[in-house]
Design a protein around this motif. Sequence first.
Motif, PDB file in Angstrom:
ATOM      1  N   MET A   1       0.853  -1.186   0.000  1.00  0.00           N
ATOM      2  CA  MET A   1       0.000   0.000   0.000  1.00  0.00           C
ATOM      3  C   MET A   1       0.893   1.242   0.000  1.00  0.00           C
ATOM      4  N   ARG A   2       0.593   2.154  -0.889  1.00  0.00           N
ATOM      5  CA  ARG A   2       1.348   3.399  -0.948  1.00  0.00           C
ATOM      6  C   ARG A   2       1.228   4.168   0.359  1.00  0.00           C
ATOM      7  N   GLU A   3       2.273   4.916   0.697  1.00  0.00           N
ATOM      8  CA  GLU A   3       2.284   5.661   1.952  1.00  0.00           C
ATOM      9  C   GLU A   3       1.111   6.631   2.054  1.00  0.00           C
ATOM     10  N   SER A   6      -1.979   4.722   2.847  1.00  0.00           N
ATOM     11  CA  SER A   6      -1.879   4.266   4.229  1.00  0.00           C
ATOM     12  C   SER A   6      -2.177   5.394   5.215  1.00  0.00           C
ATOM     13  N   ASN A   7      -1.664   6.576   4.942  1.00  0.00           N
ATOM     14  CA  ASN A   7      -1.887   7.714   5.837  1.00  0.00           C
ATOM     15  C   ASN A   7      -3.366   8.091   5.912  1.00  0.00           C
ATOM     16  N   TRP A   9      -5.896   6.130   5.221  1.00  0.00           N
ATOM     17  CA  TRP A   9      -6.594   5.005   5.828  1.00  0.00           C
ATOM     18  C   TRP A   9      -6.419   5.000   7.346  1.00  0.00           C
ATOM     19  N   LYS A  10      -5.188   5.169   7.809  1.00  0.00           N
ATOM     20  CA  LYS A  10      -4.924   5.189   9.251  1.00  0.00           C
ATOM     21  C   LYS A  10      -5.686   6.321   9.937  1.00  0.00           C
ATOM     22  N   ALA A  45      -8.642   7.480   0.711  1.00  0.00           N
ATOM     23  CA  ALA A  45      -7.608   6.445   0.643  1.00  0.00           C
ATOM     24  C   ALA A  45      -7.866   5.523  -0.539  1.00  0.00           C
ATOM     25  N   HIS A  49      -5.745   4.974  -3.942  1.00  0.00           N
ATOM     26  CA  HIS A  49      -5.336   3.597  -4.232  1.00  0.00           C
ATOM     27  C   HIS A  49      -5.717   3.193  -5.655  1.00  0.00           C
ATOM     28  N   LYS A 122     -12.308  -1.183   3.335  1.00  0.00           N
ATOM     29  CA  LYS A 122     -11.297  -2.157   3.758  1.00  0.00           C
ATOM     30  C   LYS A 122     -11.237  -3.346   2.788  1.00  0.00           C
ATOM     31  N   GLU A 126      -8.041  -4.359   0.247  1.00  0.00           N
ATOM     32  CA  GLU A 126      -7.402  -5.663   0.377  1.00  0.00           C
ATOM     33  C   GLU A 126      -7.453  -6.485  -0.916  1.00  0.00           C
TER      34      GLU A 126
END
Length: 127
Positions: A1-3, A6-7, A9-10, A45, A49, A122, A126
């Motif tokens: 996952m690209r940063e 990820s950022n 998403w987190k 996100a 993606h 999610k 995935e």
Amino acid sequence: MREEVSNWWKQALKDLESAKKNLEIEAYYIVAFLSQQAAEKALKALYIHKTKASPGTTHSLLFLGRRVEIPEALYTVLRKLSPDFVVTRYPDATHGLPYELYDEEISKERLELAERVIKWVKKELER
């Protein structure tokens, strides 16, 4: 996952967690706001993606939902969450105080709606 993915998403997950904590202290308008934010950030996100591009500064859940091809059944969810981006923050948005417009029932509904969006995103991330 690209940063970048990820950022976003987190942060979506952290906003959802914070919404749950605010439910415990009966800060209902904050629950609604953070639920909207969790859905928005999760969709951003997924947008990044899928497209490898920034969605820009939009806060439109419907725009993001269309771009990531969210299932038709979730459009009602996005429509319910969308106004909370503004209504929860500005007294002049509805000529009332945001904290007076939300109660436990409404905030629980918003939280559940955000969780539905998060769950779908999610699965998509995935894939």
